[in-house]
Enzyme design. Structure first.
Site, mmCIF file in Angstrom:
data_model
loop_
_atom_site.group_PDB
_atom_site.id
_atom_site.type_symbol
_atom_site.label_atom_id
_atom_site.label_comp_id
_atom_site.label_asym_id
_atom_site.label_seq_id
_atom_site.Cartn_x
_atom_site.Cartn_y
_atom_site.Cartn_z
ATOM 1 N N ASN A 1 0.861 -1.193 0.000
ATOM 2 C CA ASN A 1 0.000 0.000 0.000
ATOM 3 C C ASN A 1 0.898 1.245 0.000
ATOM 4 O O ASN A 1 1.721 1.430 0.902
ATOM 5 C CB ASN A 1 -0.896 -0.041 1.243
ATOM 6 C CG ASN A 1 -1.836 1.138 1.316
ATOM 7 O OD1 ASN A 1 -1.445 2.256 1.041
ATOM 8 N ND2 ASN A 1 -3.074 0.906 1.703
ATOM 9 N N HIS B 1 -5.550 3.710 -1.746
ATOM 10 C CA HIS B 1 -6.877 4.097 -1.250
ATOM 11 C C HIS B 1 -7.166 5.518 -1.716
ATOM 12 O O HIS B 1 -6.533 6.469 -1.264
ATOM 13 C CB HIS B 1 -6.848 4.020 0.290
ATOM 14 C CG HIS B 1 -8.180 4.279 0.937
ATOM 15 N ND1 HIS B 1 -8.359 4.141 2.289
ATOM 16 C CD2 HIS B 1 -9.379 4.653 0.438
ATOM 17 C CE1 HIS B 1 -9.614 4.427 2.597
ATOM 18 N NE2 HIS B 1 -10.255 4.752 1.492
ATOM 19 N N ARG C 1 -9.242 8.240 -1.141
ATOM 20 C CA ARG C 1 -10.220 8.646 -0.123
ATOM 21 C C ARG C 1 -11.102 9.761 -0.660
ATOM 22 O O ARG C 1 -10.682 10.518 -1.543
ATOM 23 C CB ARG C 1 -9.490 9.104 1.149
ATOM 24 C CG ARG C 1 -8.770 7.979 1.869
ATOM 25 C CD ARG C 1 -8.256 8.451 3.215
ATOM 26 N NE ARG C 1 -9.328 8.672 4.141
ATOM 27 C CZ ARG C 1 -9.629 7.886 5.177
ATOM 28 N NH1 ARG C 1 -8.894 6.819 5.442
ATOM 29 N NH2 ARG C 1 -10.637 8.166 5.956
ATOM 30 N N GLU D 1 -11.151 -9.212 3.278
ATOM 31 C CA GLU D 1 -9.865 -8.875 3.885
ATOM 32 C C GLU D 1 -10.107 -8.715 5.381
ATOM 33 O O GLU D 1 -10.914 -7.882 5.804
ATOM 34 C CB GLU D 1 -9.293 -7.587 3.276
ATOM 35 C CG GLU D 1 -7.941 -7.240 3.912
ATOM 36 C CD GLU D 1 -7.163 -6.174 3.163
ATOM 37 O OE1 GLU D 1 -7.304 -6.071 1.924
ATOM 38 O OE2 GLU D 1 -6.404 -5.447 3.815
ATOM 39 N N HIS E 1 -3.621 -4.426 7.820
ATOM 40 C CA HIS E 1 -3.730 -3.239 8.670
ATOM 41 C C HIS E 1 -2.800 -3.363 9.869
ATOM 42 O O HIS E 1 -2.944 -4.257 10.690
ATOM 43 C CB HIS E 1 -5.150 -2.954 9.168
ATOM 44 C CG HIS E 1 -5.357 -1.481 9.396
ATOM 45 N ND1 HIS E 1 -4.892 -0.841 10.508
ATOM 46 C CD2 HIS E 1 -5.915 -0.529 8.618
ATOM 47 C CE1 HIS E 1 -5.173 0.442 10.411
ATOM 48 N NE2 HIS E 1 -5.785 0.664 9.266
HETATM 49 N N1 PXP Z 1 -5.915 -3.045 4.177
HETATM 50 C C1 PXP Z 1 -6.876 -2.094 4.238
HETATM 51 C C2 PXP Z 1 -8.251 -2.449 3.808
HETATM 52 C C3 PXP Z 1 -6.569 -0.779 4.663
HETATM 53 O O1 PXP Z 1 -7.542 0.155 4.721
HETATM 54 C C4 PXP Z 1 -5.238 -0.469 4.991
HETATM 55 C C5 PXP Z 1 -4.892 0.932 5.377
HETATM 56 O O2 PXP Z 1 -5.131 1.791 4.324
HETATM 57 C C6 PXP Z 1 -4.274 -1.483 4.889
HETATM 58 C C7 PXP Z 1 -4.639 -2.770 4.506
HETATM 59 C C8 PXP Z 1 -2.838 -1.230 5.179
HETATM 60 O O3 PXP Z 1 -2.683 -0.883 6.508
HETATM 61 P P1 PXP Z 1 -1.291 -0.315 6.995
HETATM 62 O O4 PXP Z 1 -1.046 0.942 6.247
HETATM 63 O O5 PXP Z 1 -1.498 -0.120 8.469
HETATM 64 O O6 PXP Z 1 -0.267 -1.379 6.696
#
Ligand code: PXP
Length: 249
Positions: free
Chosen positions: A13, A49, A51, A157, A196
Site C-alpha cells: 500500500n 486508497h 479517499r 480482507e 492493517h
Molecule cells: N488493508 C486495508 C483495507 C486498509 O484500509 C489499509 C490501510 O489503508 C491497509 C490494509 C494497510 O494498513 P497499513 O497501512 O497499516 O499497513
C-alpha cells in the site's frame, strides 16, 4: 518429501508516500515511483486508497498507476456513487470496499456488512459485473463473513489492526480470532486476505495462517523505507512472509 509452500501474496500500500508528498504540495515523493520500486522488490500487487477527501492518493495518481503499473492494482474505496464511478472508469484488477469516516486517521474498523447488506449489494454487483474482483474489509467475525458470502463478494480482507495493537494474552486472543475467521472464510468459499498495522514484528503469525492468501501492508513499509529504503523493506517483509509459510530462504 516436504509439503509445497502455499503462496502468500504481498500487496504494498503506497498511500503514505502520497501523504509525505502532499505535506509539501509538490510532486516528490511520487507514489507511482514507489509502486514501481515495490514491484521490482517482489511485491505481488499494489494497493492505493482513493479517499473521498483525497488526503493522500489523488485522481491523477490513480490514472498514472493504471497506465504505468504492470502489477494488479487493488483500489481501496468507500461504497459511494462517486467512487463506484471512478472504479468503473479505471477498472483496476480489484476493489476493496472499506468504511470511511472523514475524522479518522486511517481505516479504523471493518465494514459492517451484516448491518449494511442491502446498501452494499449493488456495489459488489456493479464492480463484479465490470470484472473487478471485490473484497470487503471486515472484522474477523463469523456474522460478517456470512454476510459477505450472502451478498456475493468473492474475497474478504480481515482487519488485523486489533491483533497488531494488542499485547500479551489479548494478542493471543486476537490471533485466535483471525485463525478462526480464516478457516470459516475458506469453508464459505471466500478468498481470504488480511491487513492493517502489520510490521516486521507482527507479520509472521499472520503469514503462518494457511487460509490467508494475501497481505496488504503500507504504513510500516513506508516508514521503514526512511531508514533502509523501500526496496530493502519490501524484500525483508517478503522474506519474513515466506519463512512463516514454511519456506526456506
Ligand atoms: N488493508 C486495508 C483495507 C486498509 O484500509 C489499509 C490501510 O489503508 C491497509 C490494509 C494497510 O494498513 P497499513 O497501512 O497499516 O499497513
Amino acid at each position: 518429501m516436504t509439503a509445497p509452500v502455499r503462496p502468500l501474496r504481498l500487496g504494498v500500500n503506497i498511500d503514505h508516500v502520497a501523504t509525505i508528498r502532499n505535506a509539501r504540495g509538490g510532486p516528490h515523493p511520487d507514489p507511482v515511483r514507489a509502486a514501481l520500486t515495490a514491484a521490482a522488490a517482489g511485491a505481488d500487487g499494489i494497493t492505493a486508497h482513493l479517499r473521498e477527501d483525497r488526503r493522500h492518493i489523488s485522481d491523477d495518481d490513480l490514472r498514472r498507476l493504471m497506465r504505468d503499473l504492470h502489477l494488479p492494482l487493488n483500489l481501496e474505496m468507500a461504497a459511494t456513487d462517486e467512487m463506484l464511478g471512478i472504479a468503473l472508469r479505471h477498472r483496476p484488477h480489484a476493489a476493496c470496499l472499506v468504511p470511511e469516516n472523514r475524522a479518522e486517521r486511517t481505516t479504523e474498523g471493518g465494514l459492517d456488512v451484516a448491518g449494511g447488506q442491502l446498501r452494499l449489494t449493488r456495489f459488489v454487483e456493479a464492480l463484479g459485473a465490470a470484472g473487478i474482483r471485490v473484497s470487503l474489509f471486515i472484522e474477523p467475525e463469523a456474522r460478517q463473513l456470512e454476510a459477505a458470502r450472502a451478498i456475493g463478494a468473492p474475497v474478504v480482507e480481515l482487519h488485523t489492526g486489533a491483533y497488531c495493537e494488542a499485547t500479551g494474552v489479548a494478542r493471543d486472543q486476537q490471533l485466535a480470532r483471525l485463525q478462526r475467521a480464516a478457516t470459516e472464510a475458506e469453508a464459505l468459499g471466500l478468498e481470504c486476505h488480511a491487513g492493517h498495522g502489520l510490521s516486521f514484528d507482527t507479520v509472521a503469525a499472520i503469514a503462518a495462517i494457511p487460509g490467508i492468501v494475501e497481505l496488504n501492508i503500507g504504513h510500516f513499509l513506508v516508514g521503514e523505507a526512511i531508514f533502509g529504503g523501500l526496496d530493502s523493506a519490501v524484500r525483508r517483509m517478503r522474506g519474513l512472509m515466506h519463512r512463516a509459510r514454511g519456506g526456506r530462504q
